[in-house]
Design a protein around this motif. Structure first.
Motif: not given
Length: 100
Positions: A63-78
C-alpha cells in the motif's frame, strides 16, 4: 510440486483479464489505478482479479497512500513462469503523483 498449489495457480491464470494483468506486471510494479484503465472494468472487479492472483502466490502488493501497487513474486513456480514467458509485456504505467 504441491497439487493444491498447482490447481490454485492454474485456476488463477485461466482468465483473460488476469492474464492481461500479469502482462502489465511483467514491466514491474504497477498501481491498481493503472490496471483499472487497462482492463476497462470497475476498480472492485480489478481488485477481485488481483486478489485471486495474490492468493495463488503469483503476485504481491504494497500500500502506498490510498492505492495498492502490485508486482510479480520473484521466484515463480515452473508452470507460472512458463505462462509468463508466453505473455507480451504491456506498459500500463501512467500513475501520476495523485495516486501516491
Amino acid at each position: 510440486m504441491d497439487l493444491q498449489l498447482m490447481e490454485k495457480q492454474l485456476k488463477a491464470v485461466s482468465d483473460a483479464n488476469r492474464l492481461t494483468l500479469l502482462s502489465c506486471l511483467k514491466v514491474g510494479e504497477v498501481c491498481v489505478c493503472d490496471l483499472v484503465d487497462v482492463l476497462g472494468i470497475s476498480q472492485p472487479a480489478v481488485s477481485q482479479h488481483l486478489k485471486k492472483l495474490e492468493e495463488a502466490g503469483i503476485i504481491t502488493a504494497r500500500k502506498l497512500g490510498t492505492w495498492k501497487h502490485y508486482r510479480l513474486i520473484e521466484n515463480q513456480t515452473p508452470i507460472i513462469q512458463a505462462v509468463l514467458n508466453e505473455l507480451e509485456e504491456i506498459d500500463s504505467s501512467k500513475c501520476s503523483s495523485s495516486c501516491k
